[in-house]
Design a protein around this motif. Structure first.
Motif, PDB file in Angstrom:
ATOM      1  N   GLU A 287       0.838   2.042  82.956  1.00 61.43           N
ATOM      2  CA  GLU A 287       1.790   1.803  84.041  1.00 61.43           C
ATOM      3  C   GLU A 287       3.213   1.796  83.496  1.00 61.43           C
ATOM      4  O   GLU A 287       3.468   1.345  82.398  1.00 61.43           O
ATOM      5  N   ALA A 288       4.128   2.308  84.275  1.00 62.82           N
ATOM      6  CA  ALA A 288       5.526   2.317  83.872  1.00 62.82           C
ATOM      7  C   ALA A 288       6.112   0.916  84.033  1.00 62.82           C
ATOM      8  O   ALA A 288       5.702   0.154  84.899  1.00 62.82           O
ATOM      9  N   LYS A 289       7.070   0.601  83.168  1.00 57.74           N
ATOM     10  CA  LYS A 289       7.734  -0.695  83.269  1.00 57.74           C
ATOM     11  C   LYS A 289       8.560  -0.740  84.542  1.00 57.74           C
ATOM     12  O   LYS A 289       9.203   0.229  84.914  1.00 57.74           O
ATOM     13  N   GLN A 290       8.540  -1.893  85.178  1.00 57.86           N
ATOM     14  CA  GLN A 290       9.361  -2.043  86.364  1.00 57.86           C
ATOM     15  C   GLN A 290      10.797  -2.315  85.932  1.00 57.86           C
ATOM     16  O   GLN A 290      11.048  -3.146  85.081  1.00 57.86           O
ATOM     17  N   ARG A 291      11.707  -1.595  86.533  1.00 61.49           N
ATOM     18  CA  ARG A 291      13.108  -1.774  86.207  1.00 61.49           C
ATOM     19  C   ARG A 291      13.697  -2.865  87.085  1.00 61.49           C
ATOM     20  O   ARG A 291      13.370  -2.974  88.248  1.00 61.49           O
ATOM     21  N   ARG A 292      14.561  -3.652  86.501  1.00 55.64           N
ATOM     22  CA  ARG A 292      15.232  -4.703  87.245  1.00 55.64           C
ATOM     23  C   ARG A 292      16.375  -4.090  88.037  1.00 55.64           C
ATOM     24  O   ARG A 292      17.095  -3.229  87.549  1.00 55.64           O
ATOM     25  N   SER A 293      16.525  -4.533  89.273  1.00 54.23           N
ATOM     26  CA  SER A 293      17.579  -3.986  90.109  1.00 54.23           C
ATOM     27  C   SER A 293      18.940  -4.456  89.612  1.00 54.23           C
ATOM     28  O   SER A 293      19.059  -5.465  88.918  1.00 54.23           O
ATOM     29  N   ARG A 294      19.963  -3.717  89.955  1.00 52.55           N
ATOM     30  CA  ARG A 294      21.317  -4.094  89.535  1.00 52.55           C
ATOM     31  C   ARG A 294      21.750  -5.401  90.183  1.00 52.55           C
ATOM     32  O   ARG A 294      22.581  -6.119  89.659  1.00 52.55           O
ATOM     33  N   TRP A 295      21.184  -5.739  91.351  1.00 51.09           N
ATOM     34  CA  TRP A 295      21.537  -6.986  92.019  1.00 51.09           C
ATOM     35  C   TRP A 295      21.009  -8.189  91.244  1.00 51.09           C
ATOM     36  O   TRP A 295      21.609  -9.258  91.250  1.00 51.09           O
ATOM     37  N   ALA A 296      19.881  -8.030  90.578  1.00 45.93           N
ATOM     38  CA  ALA A 296      19.275  -9.141  89.843  1.00 45.93           C
ATOM     39  C   ALA A 296      19.721  -9.179  88.385  1.00 45.93           C
ATOM     40  O   ALA A 296      19.330 -10.094  87.665  1.00 45.93           O
ATOM     41  N   ASP A 297      20.519  -8.239  87.953  1.00 50.27           N
ATOM     42  CA  ASP A 297      20.944  -8.166  86.562  1.00 50.27           C
ATOM     43  C   ASP A 297      22.011  -9.226  86.286  1.00 50.27           C
ATOM     44  O   ASP A 297      23.122  -9.159  86.802  1.00 50.27           O
ATOM     45  N   ARG A 298      21.672 -10.204  85.461  1.00 47.41           N
ATOM     46  CA  ARG A 298      22.608 -11.293  85.156  1.00 47.41           C
ATOM     47  C   ARG A 298      23.749 -10.814  84.262  1.00 47.41           C
ATOM     48  O   ARG A 298      24.805 -11.436  84.207  1.00 47.41           O
ATOM     49  N   ALA A 299      23.573  -9.737  83.529  1.00 54.75           N
ATOM     50  CA  ALA A 299      24.624  -9.233  82.651  1.00 54.75           C
ATOM     51  C   ALA A 299      25.817  -8.742  83.458  1.00 54.75           C
ATOM     52  O   ALA A 299      26.936  -8.693  82.948  1.00 54.75           O
ATOM     53  N   ALA A 300      25.598  -8.367  84.702  1.00 57.44           N
ATOM     54  CA  ALA A 300      26.704  -7.901  85.531  1.00 57.44           C
ATOM     55  C   ALA A 300      27.681  -9.030  85.843  1.00 57.44           C
ATOM     56  O   ALA A 300      28.829  -8.777  86.217  1.00 57.44           O
ATOM     57  N   LEU A 301      27.244 -10.282  85.699  1.00 55.44           N
ATOM     58  CA  LEU A 301      28.124 -11.412  85.974  1.00 55.44           C
ATOM     59  C   LEU A 301      29.109 -11.667  84.832  1.00 55.44           C
ATOM     60  O   LEU A 301      30.088 -12.384  85.013  1.00 55.44           O
ATOM     61  N   LEU A 302      28.839 -11.109  83.665  1.00 57.00           N
ATOM     62  CA  LEU A 302      29.721 -11.301  82.526  1.00 57.00           C
ATOM     63  C   LEU A 302      30.926 -10.375  82.661  1.00 57.00           C
ATOM     64  O   LEU A 302      30.783  -9.194  82.946  1.00 57.00           O
ATOM     65  N   ARG A 303      32.097 -10.921  82.432  1.00 54.83           N
ATOM     66  CA  ARG A 303      33.310 -10.126  82.545  1.00 54.83           C
ATOM     67  C   ARG A 303      33.589  -9.419  81.228  1.00 54.83           C
ATOM     68  O   ARG A 303      33.371  -9.960  80.151  1.00 54.83           O
ATOM     69  N   LYS A 304      34.072  -8.221  81.292  1.00 51.06           N
ATOM     70  CA  LYS A 304      34.429  -7.472  80.095  1.00 51.06           C
ATOM     71  C   LYS A 304      35.730  -8.054  79.534  1.00 51.06           C
ATOM     72  O   LYS A 304      36.556  -8.568  80.273  1.00 51.06           O
ATOM     73  N   PRO A 305      35.948  -7.994  78.228  1.00 53.52           N
ATOM     74  CA  PRO A 305      37.167  -8.560  77.653  1.00 53.52           C
ATOM     75  C   PRO A 305      38.415  -7.810  78.124  1.00 53.52           C
ATOM     76  O   PRO A 305      38.389  -6.597  78.336  1.00 53.52           O
ATOM     77  N   LEU A 306      39.472  -8.569  78.287  1.00 53.31           N
ATOM     78  CA  LEU A 306      40.752  -7.990  78.694  1.00 53.31           C
ATOM     79  C   LEU A 306      41.560  -7.668  77.448  1.00 53.31           C
ATOM     80  O   LEU A 306      41.615  -8.452  76.508  1.00 53.31           O
ATOM     81  N   HIS A 307      42.185  -6.514  77.434  1.00 52.38           N
ATOM     82  CA  HIS A 307      43.000  -6.108  76.295  1.00 52.38           C
ATOM     83  C   HIS A 307      44.456  -6.058  76.748  1.00 52.38           C
ATOM     84  O   HIS A 307      44.797  -5.311  77.671  1.00 52.38           O
ATOM     85  N   PRO A 308      45.325  -6.836  76.100  1.00 52.43           N
ATOM     86  CA  PRO A 308      46.733  -6.822  76.502  1.00 52.43           C
ATOM     87  C   PRO A 308      47.388  -5.485  76.133  1.00 52.43           C
ATOM     88  O   PRO A 308      46.986  -4.818  75.191  1.00 52.43           O
ATOM     89  N   GLY A 309      48.369  -5.128  76.913  1.00 56.28           N
ATOM     90  CA  GLY A 309      49.104  -3.897  76.639  1.00 56.28           C
ATOM     91  C   GLY A 309      49.551  -3.259  77.930  1.00 56.28           C
ATOM     92  O   GLY A 309      49.328  -3.780  79.025  1.00 56.28           O
ATOM     93  N   PRO A 310      50.186  -2.107  77.821  1.00 50.84           N
ATOM     94  CA  PRO A 310      50.670  -1.418  79.011  1.00 50.84           C
ATOM     95  C   PRO A 310      49.505  -1.038  79.933  1.00 50.84           C
ATOM     96  O   PRO A 310      48.514  -0.469  79.493  1.00 50.84           O
ATOM     97  N   GLY A 311      49.640  -1.374  81.202  1.00 50.52           N
ATOM     98  CA  GLY A 311      48.613  -1.047  82.176  1.00 50.52           C
ATOM     99  C   GLY A 311      47.411  -1.974  82.160  1.00 50.52           C
ATOM    100  O   GLY A 311      46.433  -1.728  82.854  1.00 50.52           O
ATOM    101  N   ALA A 312      47.449  -3.051  81.375  1.00 51.93           N
ATOM    102  CA  ALA A 312      46.300  -3.953  81.284  1.00 51.93           C
ATOM    103  C   ALA A 312      46.060  -4.660  82.606  1.00 51.93           C
ATOM    104  O   ALA A 312      44.910  -4.932  82.952  1.00 51.93           O
ATOM    105  N   TRP A 313      47.112  -4.976  83.339  1.00 52.55           N
ATOM    106  CA  TRP A 313      46.935  -5.658  84.625  1.00 52.55           C
ATOM    107  C   TRP A 313      46.169  -4.766  85.598  1.00 52.55           C
ATOM    108  O   TRP A 313      45.365  -5.247  86.386  1.00 52.55           O
ATOM    109  N   ARG A 314      46.397  -3.460  85.533  1.00 53.96           N
ATOM    110  CA  ARG A 314      45.697  -2.530  86.424  1.00 53.96           C
ATOM    111  C   ARG A 314      44.228  -2.402  86.016  1.00 53.96           C
ATOM    112  O   ARG A 314      43.339  -2.377  86.860  1.00 53.96           O
ATOM    113  N   ALA A 315      43.968  -2.332  84.722  1.00 51.66           N
ATOM    114  CA  ALA A 315      42.614  -2.170  84.230  1.00 51.66           C
ATOM    115  C   ALA A 315      41.787  -3.429  84.435  1.00 51.66           C
ATOM    116  O   ALA A 315      40.555  -3.368  84.497  1.00 51.66           O
ATOM    117  N   SER A 316      42.453  -4.596  84.590  1.00 51.54           N
ATOM    118  CA  SER A 316      41.698  -5.839  84.742  1.00 51.54           C
ATOM    119  C   SER A 316      40.980  -5.920  86.077  1.00 51.54           C
ATOM    120  O   SER A 316      39.979  -6.620  86.205  1.00 51.54           O
TER     121      SER A 316
END
Length: 76
Positions: free
Chosen positions: A43-72
């Protein structure tokens, strides 16, 4: 009454080379049984839906510099 099987069954494991002792055969049998039980009947492994993925709750690091406010506020 139980009937005896006239044709002998094929062994599940066969030692081709060497002379393993009982402990080595038991370890090999345990590993193969665990590997077979982890994915029964192919049987194939069941994939977890993106809604249940807890990693999506983690924010990516912010990098200071030009345009950083837009990328945030924009997803990457």
């Amino acid at each position: 009454m139980s009937e005896e099987n006239p044709t002998p069954e094929k062994p599940m494991l066969r030692v081709v080379r060497g002379t393993p002792d009982d402990a080595e055969l038991a370890a090999l049998t345990t590993v193969l049984a665990a590997a077979g039980a982890s994915n029964p009947a192919g049987e194939a492994k069941q994939r977890r839906s993106r809604w249940a993925d807890r990693a999506a709750l983690l924010r990516k690091p912010l990098h200071p510099g030009p345009g950083a406010w837009r990328a945030s506020g924009m997803p990457r």
